[in-house]
Design a protein around this motif. Sequence first.
Motif, PDB file in Angstrom:
ATOM      1  N   VAL A  14      10.463  -7.105  -7.003  1.00 12.30           N
ATOM      2  CA  VAL A  14       9.897  -6.109  -6.100  1.00 12.30           C
ATOM      3  C   VAL A  14       9.551  -6.815  -4.791  1.00 12.30           C
ATOM      4  CG1 VAL A  14       8.003  -4.501  -5.656  1.00 12.30           C
ATOM      5  CG2 VAL A  14       8.985  -4.662  -7.951  1.00 12.30           C
ATOM      6  N   GLU A  15       9.965  -6.205  -3.686  1.00 15.01           N
ATOM      7  CA  GLU A  15       9.696  -6.775  -2.373  1.00 15.01           C
ATOM      8  C   GLU A  15       8.239  -6.528  -1.986  1.00 15.01           C
ATOM      9  OE1 GLU A  15      12.331  -6.916   1.561  1.00 15.01           O
ATOM     10  OE2 GLU A  15      11.506  -4.924   1.198  1.00 15.01           O
ATOM     11  N   GLU A  16       7.546  -7.586  -1.641  1.00 14.06           N
ATOM     12  CA  GLU A  16       6.149  -7.482  -1.243  1.00 14.06           C
ATOM     13  C   GLU A  16       6.009  -6.559  -0.034  1.00 14.06           C
ATOM     14  OE1 GLU A  16       2.404 -10.498  -0.260  1.00 14.06           O
ATOM     15  OE2 GLU A  16       4.448 -11.280  -0.431  1.00 14.06           O
ATOM     16  N   ASN A  17       4.945  -5.782  -0.015  1.00 17.18           N
ATOM     17  CA  ASN A  17       4.573  -4.840   1.051  1.00 17.18           C
ATOM     18  C   ASN A  17       5.341  -3.524   0.992  1.00 17.18           C
ATOM     19  OD1 ASN A  17       2.772  -6.760   2.107  1.00 17.18           O
ATOM     20  ND2 ASN A  17       4.384  -7.645   3.384  1.00 17.18           N
ATOM     21  N   THR A  18       6.674  -3.541   0.886  1.00 18.76           N
ATOM     22  CA  THR A  18       7.432  -2.288   0.861  1.00 18.76           C
ATOM     23  C   THR A  18       7.498  -1.692  -0.528  1.00 18.76           C
ATOM     24  OG1 THR A  18       9.586  -3.316   0.428  1.00 18.76           O
ATOM     25  CG2 THR A  18       8.883  -3.144   2.736  1.00 18.76           C
ATOM     26  N   LEU A  19       7.352  -2.508  -1.560  1.00 15.58           N
ATOM     27  CA  LEU A  19       7.482  -2.117  -2.968  1.00 15.58           C
ATOM     28  C   LEU A  19       8.862  -1.576  -3.304  1.00 15.58           C
ATOM     29  CD1 LEU A  19       4.003  -0.650  -3.981  1.00 15.58           C
ATOM     30  CD2 LEU A  19       4.695  -2.996  -3.466  1.00 15.58           C
ATOM     31  N   ALA A  25      12.141  -1.851  -5.156  1.00 14.81           N
ATOM     32  CA  ALA A  25      12.411  -2.532  -6.419  1.00 14.81           C
ATOM     33  C   ALA A  25      13.899  -2.801  -6.591  1.00 14.81           C
ATOM     34  CB  ALA A  25      11.903  -1.699  -7.582  1.00 14.81           C
ATOM     35  N   VAL A  26      14.194  -3.903  -7.280  1.00 15.65           N
ATOM     36  CA  VAL A  26      15.556  -4.236  -7.677  1.00 15.65           C
ATOM     37  C   VAL A  26      15.660  -4.027  -9.181  1.00 15.65           C
ATOM     38  CG1 VAL A  26      17.337  -6.020  -7.760  1.00 15.65           C
ATOM     39  CG2 VAL A  26      15.691  -5.992  -5.863  1.00 15.65           C
ATOM     40  N   LEU A  41      18.840  -0.789  -5.814  1.00  8.20           N
ATOM     41  CA  LEU A  41      17.642  -0.791  -4.983  1.00  8.20           C
ATOM     42  C   LEU A  41      16.981   0.573  -5.049  1.00  8.20           C
ATOM     43  CD1 LEU A  41      19.002  -2.668  -1.832  1.00  8.20           C
ATOM     44  CD2 LEU A  41      17.575  -3.609  -3.652  1.00  8.20           C
ATOM     45  N   ILE A  42      15.685   0.608  -5.360  1.00  4.85           N
ATOM     46  CA  ILE A  42      14.948   1.866  -5.451  1.00  4.85           C
ATOM     47  C   ILE A  42      13.859   1.879  -4.400  1.00  4.85           C
ATOM     48  CG2 ILE A  42      13.546   3.395  -6.879  1.00  4.85           C
ATOM     49  CD1 ILE A  42      14.843   2.267  -9.323  1.00  4.85           C
ATOM     50  N   ILE A  43      13.934   2.865  -3.509  1.00  5.91           N
ATOM     51  CA  ILE A  43      12.915   3.071  -2.490  1.00  5.91           C
ATOM     52  C   ILE A  43      12.174   4.356  -2.858  1.00  5.91           C
ATOM     53  CG2 ILE A  43      12.478   3.437  -0.029  1.00  5.91           C
ATOM     54  CD1 ILE A  43      15.132   2.014   0.546  1.00  5.91           C
TER      55      ILE A  43
END
Length: 296
Positions: free
Chosen positions: A124-129, A131-132, A257-259
């Motif tokens: 999970v990318e920090e700040n944006t959340l 997810a991979v 990628l899930i936004i």
Amino acid sequence: MVTATASTPFSLSSSVVFTRRRNFKRFPVCASLSPEVSPLLRAAHHTVDNYVKSGMIIGLGSGEASDFAIRYLGQQLGSGSLHNVVGVPMSARSASEAAKYGIPLEYYRDGVQIDFAFHDADAVEENTLIAVIGRRRSSQEDDYILKQKSIVKVADEAVFMIKEEQYKAGLEGSIPVLVQSLNWLAIAEEIDDLYLGDAEVWRRASVENEGPLGGDFPIVTSDGHNILDVIFTTPIRSLADLATSLDKIDGVVDHGLIIKTRCTVVIAEETVVRSVTLQTSALEGGVRTYGQTLQK
């Protein structure tokens, strides 16, 4: 080998602004669990205790933490602590676990209402959340990327469960991309050109060590797609820009990628559980602002 880095540097779209609102909170080890238990087991118990309510339809994720959560959810239903909960499995693995622990199931179809979903994320990318998901765990899971992503996206709210080292900015590693089988090589070459020098592009094989082209037995999903693993060897500066770039390539069906704006990441540390929540404010002047809150 098909290799791939961006001909232009990544940058966040000017239409999206991320703001950071941090309240660090850590949840102590649950009294019913000893400090020696798996951190992911604590994360699973925290997820069920804090987000699952009676009467909900729940998307049941796949992975180690999701297995723990499914088992605990079944125990809560069996004890009467929860009732009238129905699970929507994201894979054969989650369906099998749910059936084993007595969770009623409804299978996913378009239009089904899902109140909440939990799932293991690979990173999970920090700040944006952002997810991979879909990095290879086992061949049995390869066919479920689209279903997992669909269930998480339609759920009113979702939780991703990860270990501490999986939550950071500048992620590296692979991003799975589902592509049309008939022209997979042309699509791989286009991705390769886009990320030349930053990533390698491999077609996923059904057996190990088959090389970048996938050998004689490449993965073909039930929908007839191949899976390309875009393996980044340098930190990805923005998963949002990466998702936008992949979506624009003709022949790309979807990616891992899930936004999602209404989501929480439950982070399993050694002795505590930390949660990070992404909240969406009202639209102001056409700019959507995201806030982030850390709870203890």
